[in-house]
Design a protein around this motif. Structure first.
Motif, short mmCIF file in Angstrom:
data_model
loop_
_atom_site.label_atom_id
_atom_site.label_comp_id
_atom_site.label_asym_id
_atom_site.label_seq_id
_atom_site.Cartn_x
_atom_site.Cartn_y
_atom_site.Cartn_z
N GLY A 277 2.16 -3.54 -6.74
CA GLY A 277 1.34 -3.78 -7.92
C GLY A 277 0.92 -2.46 -8.55
O GLY A 277 0.76 -1.45 -7.87
N ALA A 278 0.74 -2.47 -9.83
CA ALA A 278 0.43 -1.25 -10.57
C ALA A 278 -0.94 -0.68 -10.20
O ALA A 278 -1.15 0.52 -10.26
N SER A 279 -1.86 -1.52 -9.79
CA SER A 279 -3.21 -1.04 -9.48
C SER A 279 -3.26 -0.27 -8.16
O SER A 279 -4.11 0.60 -7.98
N LYS A 280 -2.37 -0.55 -7.22
CA LYS A 280 -2.37 0.12 -5.92
C LYS A 280 -1.60 1.44 -5.92
O LYS A 280 -1.81 2.28 -5.05
N LEU A 281 -0.68 1.64 -6.85
CA LEU A 281 0.18 2.82 -6.83
C LEU A 281 -0.58 4.14 -6.92
O LEU A 281 -0.26 5.07 -6.17
N PRO A 282 -1.61 4.29 -7.76
CA PRO A 282 -2.34 5.57 -7.78
C PRO A 282 -3.01 5.88 -6.44
O PRO A 282 -3.01 7.01 -5.98
N GLU A 283 -3.55 4.85 -5.81
CA GLU A 283 -4.20 5.04 -4.50
C GLU A 283 -3.17 5.45 -3.44
O GLU A 283 -3.42 6.35 -2.63
N ILE A 284 -2.02 4.82 -3.46
CA ILE A 284 -0.95 5.16 -2.50
C ILE A 284 -0.47 6.58 -2.73
O ILE A 284 -0.31 7.36 -1.78
N ARG B 106 -2.14 9.04 -4.06
CA ARG B 106 -3.22 9.94 -3.65
C ARG B 106 -3.23 10.12 -2.14
O ARG B 106 -3.35 11.25 -1.64
N ASN B 107 -3.07 9.05 -1.40
CA ASN B 107 -3.04 9.13 0.06
C ASN B 107 -1.82 9.92 0.56
O ASN B 107 -1.94 10.68 1.51
N ILE B 108 -0.70 9.73 -0.08
CA ILE B 108 0.50 10.50 0.30
C ILE B 108 0.28 11.98 0.02
O ILE B 108 0.64 12.83 0.83
#
Length: 62
Positions: A18-25, A27-29
């Motif tokens: 989903g588009a909403s989770k990609l920035p968080e993922i 950032r964590n990477i």
């Protein structure tokens, strides 16, 4: 990898996470990569010191 492969991979990631989770993922990477880089740098700085210490303790071992 060709640009078309990267585009397909990005589309699949958007569908799965989903588009909403990609920035968080992302950032964590990025944080994980930063920690890994600093740990590798610390490890490479420690290695010559350990070798040097062993050589100064017992110079006749060669």
């Amino acid at each position: 990898m060709r640009p078309s492969h990267i585009i397909v991979l990005i589309v699949i990631l958007i569908i799965v996470f989903g588009a909403s989770k990609l920035p968080e993922i992302a950032r964590n990477i990025g944080k994980s990569a930063k920690v890994l880089k600093s740990e590798l740098q610390d490890l490479s700085e420690d290695t010559p010191k350990a070798i040097e210490t062993e050589e100064t303790k017992n110079p006749e071992a060669k």
